[in-house]
Design an enzyme around this catalytic site. Structure first.
Site, mmCIF file in Angstrom:
data_model
loop_
_atom_site.group_PDB
_atom_site.id
_atom_site.type_symbol
_atom_site.label_atom_id
_atom_site.label_comp_id
_atom_site.label_asym_id
_atom_site.label_seq_id
_atom_site.Cartn_x
_atom_site.Cartn_y
_atom_site.Cartn_z
ATOM 1 N N HIS A 1 0.844 3.600 8.444
ATOM 2 C CA HIS A 1 -0.139 4.525 9.014
ATOM 3 C C HIS A 1 0.560 5.649 9.750
ATOM 4 C CE1 HIS A 1 -3.797 2.397 8.068
ATOM 5 N NE2 HIS A 1 -3.285 1.274 8.509
ATOM 6 N N ASP B 1 -8.638 -5.130 -2.654
ATOM 7 C CA ASP B 1 -7.962 -5.343 -1.374
ATOM 8 C C ASP B 1 -8.252 -4.241 -0.344
ATOM 9 O OD1 ASP B 1 -6.095 -6.838 0.306
ATOM 10 O OD2 ASP B 1 -5.004 -4.954 0.253
ATOM 11 N N ASP C 1 2.090 -6.984 2.559
ATOM 12 C CA ASP C 1 0.898 -6.215 2.918
ATOM 13 C C ASP C 1 1.314 -4.944 3.666
ATOM 14 O OD1 ASP C 1 -1.664 -5.331 3.187
ATOM 15 O OD2 ASP C 1 -2.358 -6.946 4.489
ATOM 16 N N ASN D 1 -6.496 0.796 -3.043
ATOM 17 C CA ASN D 1 -7.339 1.507 -2.072
ATOM 18 C C ASN D 1 -6.777 2.871 -1.695
ATOM 19 O OD1 ASN D 1 -5.256 0.244 -0.681
ATOM 20 N ND2 ASN D 1 -6.466 -0.179 1.144
ATOM 21 N N HIS E 1 0.867 -1.188 0.000
ATOM 22 C CA HIS E 1 0.000 0.000 0.000
ATOM 23 C C HIS E 1 0.900 1.234 0.000
ATOM 24 C CE1 HIS E 1 -3.690 -2.328 0.683
ATOM 25 N NE2 HIS E 1 -2.925 -3.100 1.434
ATOM 26 N N LEU E 2 0.954 1.912 -1.141
ATOM 27 C CA LEU E 2 1.816 3.105 -1.244
ATOM 28 C C LEU E 2 1.069 4.370 -0.836
ATOM 29 C CD1 LEU E 2 3.849 2.421 -4.525
ATOM 30 C CD2 LEU E 2 4.661 2.268 -2.169
ATOM 31 N N ARG E 3 -0.244 4.267 -0.693
ATOM 32 C CA ARG E 3 -1.100 5.331 -0.140
ATOM 33 C C ARG E 3 -1.264 6.570 -1.030
ATOM 34 N NH1 ARG E 3 -3.419 1.910 3.243
ATOM 35 N NH2 ARG E 3 -2.352 1.527 5.197
HETATM 36 ZN ZN LIG Z 1 -6.287 -7.230 2.245
#
Ligand SMILES: [Zn+2]
Length: 424
Positions: free
Chosen positions: A310, A153, A306, A95, A63-65
């Site tokens: 945060h 995801d 994953d 996402n 997740h690179l956001r």
């Molecule tokens: Zn997931």
């Protein structure tokens, strides 16, 4: 410029090499591979004595956001964290905000990654618009724009008919569906594994069946349609069994787990540290044993991170309200080395699960040190000791439950498309 990397033990599963070799790099590609002492003269020589030299790691699940959550991570910081962990390619999950569900978002990510990205970034497109599970995205157009696989995801595709159609379309466009397996009705606001520990702690539990029901459903839909399915972040013994059975029956399914699912159990939550809050949640000793067995016998093909960075404000809350996720890029490889120490995998198998196999599943030309391949390389010193210090992560996300852990092995250097990064 020609660079020669010498005195390293080269491990390349694709070429079935585990031996001392010298690697010649010309610009962004590998020019040659030579027996020890036989490499040609080069402009620069890098001595990697006492180290293993492996293909740059490939993370299927990052997740690179960016766009939208740049306060948690950006493409620039996430890809630097990747490099520090030995990764030279990452697949960025959709996402973001906006969700990667249209070609303009895909194009933004690719353009931003080419400008700011320190390693190669492959966008994963959303299966449904806004990841709402209601209406399919245009898989064909997104694939053309550069999405290499599709996933909602962070969320499941709850509606089975929509998921069936996604499989049918993914077949037309010959692409992979990555499934986040979670039955939201069963999860029902849970924040940790449902069991003895959740009862003691008074935290609401998530039963293992919340994952396993969706694993079973997606295997059934994959079998029905003849599509290609990859199960993300496997956390339970039951999921491992379902995937093993599906593979035995010849169904086109692959699976990944993440280091926290073979390193930590729900017992750790007795500390109430929100850095242990992750979705799916940390399970039990029995699940860890099954996941290790699944890695060993090939049921679980890939170790992914994953990586879910945060901001501390999202974690510095009461347990129920804290965000789920672990900043994982900078510890995954060294945690993987523990599996080698425990005799679960040998080094070649570990490198396969973190580089060659994810490349094959995603259909990208990475994960090997063959002549003419991209010069993506990680240099690891297995003899060095590491004390994890998340305050020194290059990721903006310092949320690691492994902070303070003592581990064997350090990433010494990472070479991304011929560019050398030294971490020492
Ligand atoms: Zn997931």
């Amino acid at each position: 410029m020609m660079i020669l990397i010498k005195n390293g033990r080269v491990i390349d599963p694709f070429q079935d090499i585990d031996d001392y070799r010298e690697i010649l790099i010309d610009g962004s590609r590998i020019q040659g591979l030579y027996p020890k002492g036989k490499g040609p003269k080069a402009d620069k020589v890098i001595d990697v004595s006492d180290c293993i030299v492996i293909p740059g790691l490939v993370d299927m699940h990052t997740h690179l956001r960016e766009p939208g959550f740049e306060y948690k991570e950006t493409i620039a910081t996430g890809t630097m964290a990747a490099l520090k962990g030995g990764f030279t390619s990452v697949c960025s999950m959709p996402n973001t905000n906006p969700v990667n569900d249209t070609t303009s978002v895909t194009e933004f990510i690719i353009e931003k990654a080419s400008k700011d990205g320190a390693c190669t970034v492959y966008p994963v497109g959303a299966v449904t618009k806004g990841q709402k599970g209601e209406e399919l995205t245009e898989l064909g157009a997104l694939k053309k724009a550069g999405c290499i696989a599709f996933s909602d995801d962070g969320h499941p595709v709850t509606n089975s008919l929509i998921m069936k159609r996604a499989f049918e379309y993914s077949k037309i466009f010959n692409t992979l569906l990555i499934s986040h397996c979670e039955d939201l009705q069963l999860t029902d606001g849970g924040v940790m594994n449902e069991g003895f520990v959740s009862t003691i702690l008074g935290l609401k539990g998530i039963p293992k069946a919340a994952e396993e029901i969706m694993v079973a459903r997606d295997i059934a839909l994959c079998e029905l349609t003849g599509g290609r399915l990859h199960i993300a972040h496997v956390s339970t013994e039951g999921s491992v069994k379902l995937i093993r059975d599906a593979k035995t029956r010849g169904i086109n399914v692959t699976a990944e787990t993440c280091p926290h699912y073979f390193c930590l159990t729900d017992e750790a939550l007795k500390s109430y540290s929100t850095n242990l809050k992750v979705n799916p949640p940390l399970r039990t000793k029995k699940d860890i044993a099954a996941i290790k067995q699944g890695l060993k016998d090939g049921t679980i093909d890939v170790i992914a991170t994953d990586h879910a960075p945060h901001h501390e404000n999202d974690k510095n809350k009461e347990f129920d309200a804290a965000s789920s996720g672990i900043s994982g890029l900078e510890t995954a490889m060294v945690l993987g080395i523990q599996l080698v120490e425990q005799g679960i995998l040998n080094l070649k198998q570990l490198v396969m699960k973190m580089s060659l196999t994810p490349s094959k599943i995603m259909g990208i030309k990475k994960g090997t040190l063959t002549v003419d391949a991209d010069a993506d390389i990680a240099v690891i010193n297995l003899g060095n000791k590491l004390k994890v210090d998340s305050s020194r992560f290059l990721s903006k996300g310092k949320n690691s439950p492994f902070n303070g852990w003592h581990l064997n092995g350090t990433v010494e250097k990472t070479i991304s498309m011929g560019k050398i990064y030294e971490w020492g």
